[in-house]
Design a protein around this motif. Structure first.
Motif, PDB file in Angstrom:
ATOM      1  N   VAL A 106       0.358  -1.873 -10.063  1.00 35.99           N
ATOM      2  CA  VAL A 106      -1.007  -1.304  -9.382  1.00 35.99           C
ATOM      3  C   VAL A 106      -2.350  -1.687  -9.787  1.00 35.99           C
ATOM      4  O   VAL A 106      -2.547  -2.073 -10.966  1.00 35.99           O
ATOM      5  CB  VAL A 106      -0.915   0.206  -9.791  1.00 35.99           C
ATOM      6  N   ARG A 126      -1.573   7.530  -3.224  1.00 37.16           N
ATOM      7  CA  ARG A 126      -1.893   6.318  -2.452  1.00 37.16           C
ATOM      8  C   ARG A 126      -1.870   5.275  -3.613  1.00 37.16           C
ATOM      9  O   ARG A 126      -2.735   5.507  -4.327  1.00 37.16           O
ATOM     10  CB  ARG A 126      -2.351   5.740  -1.184  1.00 37.16           C
ATOM     11  N   ALA A 127      -1.561   3.858  -3.529  1.00 38.87           N
ATOM     12  CA  ALA A 127      -1.935   2.915  -4.495  1.00 38.87           C
ATOM     13  C   ALA A 127      -1.735   1.399  -3.799  1.00 38.87           C
ATOM     14  O   ALA A 127      -1.504   1.481  -2.850  1.00 38.87           O
ATOM     15  CB  ALA A 127      -0.605   2.612  -5.629  1.00 38.87           C
ATOM     16  N   TYR A 153       0.865  -1.068  -0.050  1.00 39.35           N
ATOM     17  CA  TYR A 153      -0.098  -0.002  -0.118  1.00 39.35           C
ATOM     18  C   TYR A 153       0.990   1.532  -0.099  1.00 39.35           C
ATOM     19  O   TYR A 153       0.796   2.157   1.044  1.00 39.35           O
ATOM     20  CB  TYR A 153      -0.943  -0.054   1.147  1.00 39.35           C
ATOM     21  N   MET A 157      -0.849  -2.172  -4.744  1.00 35.36           N
ATOM     22  CA  MET A 157      -0.165  -2.761  -5.528  1.00 35.36           C
ATOM     23  C   MET A 157      -0.195  -4.285  -5.250  1.00 35.36           C
ATOM     24  O   MET A 157      -0.308  -4.732  -4.102  1.00 35.36           O
ATOM     25  CB  MET A 157       1.202  -2.243  -5.569  1.00 35.36           C
ATOM     26  N   ASP A 217       6.747  -1.495  -7.649  1.00 38.95           N
ATOM     27  CA  ASP A 217       7.093  -1.803  -9.185  1.00 38.95           C
ATOM     28  C   ASP A 217       8.165  -2.290  -9.634  1.00 38.95           C
ATOM     29  O   ASP A 217       8.145  -3.375 -10.393  1.00 38.95           O
ATOM     30  CB  ASP A 217       6.849  -0.356 -10.068  1.00 38.95           C
ATOM     31  N   ASP A 220       3.073   7.379  -3.293  1.00 37.66           N
ATOM     32  CA  ASP A 220       3.723   8.141  -4.726  1.00 37.66           C
ATOM     33  C   ASP A 220       4.455   9.270  -4.576  1.00 37.66           C
ATOM     34  O   ASP A 220       3.640  10.444  -5.033  1.00 37.66           O
ATOM     35  CB  ASP A 220       2.635   7.799  -5.712  1.00 37.66           C
ATOM     36  N   THR A 222       7.360   2.988  -1.596  1.00 37.93           N
ATOM     37  CA  THR A 222       7.031   3.617  -2.461  1.00 37.93           C
ATOM     38  C   THR A 222       6.551   3.014  -3.795  1.00 37.93           C
ATOM     39  O   THR A 222       6.713   1.632  -3.841  1.00 37.93           O
ATOM     40  CB  THR A 222       8.153   4.725  -3.235  1.00 37.93           C
ATOM     41  N   VAL A 223       5.701   3.500  -4.526  1.00 36.38           N
ATOM     42  CA  VAL A 223       5.270   2.849  -5.819  1.00 36.38           C
ATOM     43  C   VAL A 223       6.473   2.445  -6.755  1.00 36.38           C
ATOM     44  O   VAL A 223       6.354   1.128  -7.140  1.00 36.38           O
ATOM     45  CB  VAL A 223       4.315   3.831  -6.681  1.00 36.38           C
ATOM     46  N   SER A 224       7.388   3.222  -6.870  1.00 32.63           N
ATOM     47  CA  SER A 224       8.445   2.582  -7.460  1.00 32.63           C
ATOM     48  C   SER A 224       9.250   1.516  -7.070  1.00 32.63           C
ATOM     49  O   SER A 224       9.726   0.674  -7.742  1.00 32.63           O
ATOM     50  CB  SER A 224       9.447   3.778  -7.922  1.00 32.63           C
ATOM     51  N   ARG A 266      -5.826   2.854  -7.250  1.00 39.59           N
ATOM     52  CA  ARG A 266      -5.498   4.263  -6.530  1.00 39.59           C
ATOM     53  C   ARG A 266      -6.545   4.732  -5.622  1.00 39.59           C
ATOM     54  O   ARG A 266      -7.466   5.547  -6.112  1.00 39.59           O
ATOM     55  CB  ARG A 266      -4.863   5.226  -7.700  1.00 39.59           C
TER      56      ARG A 266
END
Length: 123
Positions: free
Chosen positions: A106, A114-115, A76, A117, A100, A79, A95-97, A109
């Motif tokens: 993802v 926030r995402a 969770y 994932m 990823d 970003d 972080t999203v990165s 959103r």
């Protein structure tokens, strides 16, 4: 720093974190898996940040969850590309990165920063 941990990550089944089901960010919706494993936070000592420690912790968390029978692992993260001013304290979800680059995708959103994932084990 021999023998001194430089970081840790929390990973457990979603149902072990009652707050996740109540949070508007992480509550289950639609066809979400009912009880995935969840990587909820990271802590890395200041002097070890930006050295790949969080990536290694995430890899270890996923490996552990899979060894316990998980087929889906969620994160969770925040970003910072959307809001670069996020403080270190706000980045404890990862972080999203980071997610990823570790094979997560993802799935939604729930807010701008926030995402949700998800990593799904290969059948």
């Amino acid at each position: 720093m021999d023998g001194v941990p430089v970081g840790w990550a929390a990973v457990e089944q979603f149902s072990a974190y009652p707050g996740l089901a109540r949070s508007p960010i992480t509550k289950r919706v639609g066809d979400d898996p009912a009880d995935p494993w969840a990587v909820t936070c990271f802590v890395v000592r200041l002097e070890y940040r930006k050295r790949g420690v969080a990536r290694a912790l995430l890899r270890g968390a996923v490996d552990y969850a899979l060894s316990q029978g998980a087929t889906v692992v969620e994160g969770y993260p925040v970003d910072p590309d959307v809001r670069p001013s996020l403080s270190s304290a706000e980045r404890f979800h990862g972080t999203v990165s980071l997610f990823d680059s570790s094979g997560f995708r993802v799935v939604r959103r729930p807010s701008a920063t926030r995402a949700i994932m998800r990593f799904e084990a290969s059948a």
